[in-house]
Design a protein around this motif. Sequence first.
Motif, PDB file in Angstrom:
ATOM      1  N   MET A   1      -7.019   9.789  -8.034  1.00  0.00           N
ATOM      2  CA  MET A   1      -6.556   8.491  -7.567  1.00  0.00           C
ATOM      3  C   MET A   1      -5.042   8.418  -7.807  1.00  0.00           C
ATOM      4  O   MET A   1      -4.509   8.885  -8.874  1.00  0.00           O
ATOM      5  N   GLY A   2      -4.156   7.948  -6.925  1.00  0.00           N
ATOM      6  CA  GLY A   2      -2.675   7.823  -6.981  1.00  0.00           C
ATOM      7  C   GLY A   2      -2.291   6.827  -7.463  1.00  0.00           C
ATOM      8  O   GLY A   2      -3.066   5.772  -7.786  1.00  0.00           O
ATOM      9  N   ASN A   3      -0.957   6.661  -7.632  1.00  0.00           N
ATOM     10  CA  ASN A   3      -0.384   5.640  -8.161  1.00  0.00           C
ATOM     11  C   ASN A   3      -0.267   4.562  -7.239  1.00  0.00           C
ATOM     12  O   ASN A   3       0.532   4.764  -6.042  1.00  0.00           O
ATOM     13  N   GLN A   4      -0.868   3.417  -7.115  1.00  0.00           N
ATOM     14  CA  GLN A   4      -1.091   2.495  -6.143  1.00  0.00           C
ATOM     15  C   GLN A   4       0.453   1.789  -5.777  1.00  0.00           C
ATOM     16  O   GLN A   4       0.670   1.575  -4.453  1.00  0.00           O
ATOM     17  N   LEU A   5       1.101   1.451  -6.868  1.00  0.00           N
ATOM     18  CA  LEU A   5       2.477   0.859  -6.643  1.00  0.00           C
ATOM     19  C   LEU A   5       3.564   2.082  -5.786  1.00  0.00           C
ATOM     20  O   LEU A   5       4.232   1.208  -4.985  1.00  0.00           O
ATOM     21  N   PHE A   6       3.178   3.201  -6.318  1.00  0.00           N
ATOM     22  CA  PHE A   6       4.111   4.034  -5.515  1.00  0.00           C
ATOM     23  C   PHE A   6       3.725   4.153  -3.913  1.00  0.00           C
ATOM     24  O   PHE A   6       4.632   4.119  -3.111  1.00  0.00           O
ATOM     25  N   GLN A   7       2.336   4.252  -3.541  1.00  0.00           N
ATOM     26  CA  GLN A   7       1.869   4.054  -2.311  1.00  0.00           C
ATOM     27  C   GLN A   7       2.453   2.918  -1.542  1.00  0.00           C
ATOM     28  O   GLN A   7       2.760   3.136  -0.391  1.00  0.00           O
ATOM     29  N   GLN A   8       2.256   1.774  -2.125  1.00  0.00           N
ATOM     30  CA  GLN A   8       3.022   0.457  -1.541  1.00  0.00           C
ATOM     31  C   GLN A   8       4.224   0.707  -1.356  1.00  0.00           C
ATOM     32  O   GLN A   8       4.650   0.181  -0.325  1.00  0.00           O
ATOM     33  N   ALA A   9       5.165   1.293  -2.049  1.00  0.00           N
ATOM     34  CA  ALA A   9       6.503   1.320  -2.071  1.00  0.00           C
ATOM     35  C   ALA A   9       6.745   2.319  -0.758  1.00  0.00           C
ATOM     36  O   ALA A   9       7.505   2.104   0.152  1.00  0.00           O
ATOM     37  N   ARG A  10       6.107   3.346  -0.739  1.00  0.00           N
ATOM     38  CA  ARG A  10       6.215   4.312   0.426  1.00  0.00           C
ATOM     39  C   ARG A  10       5.817   3.803   1.578  1.00  0.00           C
ATOM     40  O   ARG A  10       6.867   3.605   2.721  1.00  0.00           O
ATOM     41  N   GLU A  11       4.915   2.989   1.646  1.00  0.00           N
ATOM     42  CA  GLU A  11       4.464   2.067   3.030  1.00  0.00           C
ATOM     43  C   GLU A  11       5.560   1.159   3.340  1.00  0.00           C
ATOM     44  O   GLU A  11       5.633   0.953   4.542  1.00  0.00           O
ATOM     45  N   SER A  12       6.139   0.324   2.499  1.00  0.00           N
ATOM     46  CA  SER A  12       7.012  -0.590   2.700  1.00  0.00           C
ATOM     47  C   SER A  12       8.286   0.009   3.281  1.00  0.00           C
ATOM     48  O   SER A  12       8.966  -0.717   4.015  1.00  0.00           O
TER      49      SER A  12
END
Length: 64
Positions: A1-12
Amino acid sequence: MGNQLFQQARESVTYAHSVANGSVQGDKHEAIVKAKNALSSAFANSTDAERAQLREFQQTIDSI
């Protein structure tokens, strides 16, 4: 499971970059603000490797 906040930042950041380039319809200012907030949230909870990538994402946002 990855860092959800990191994934959201990348997507944003990806979305804001797409809006800025005109490849996606959207409010450029709003997309940039959301990306900056996501980057800020992700930074405190990331590994060193993720932080290095987040700095690159920040440079992408700064160049828009």
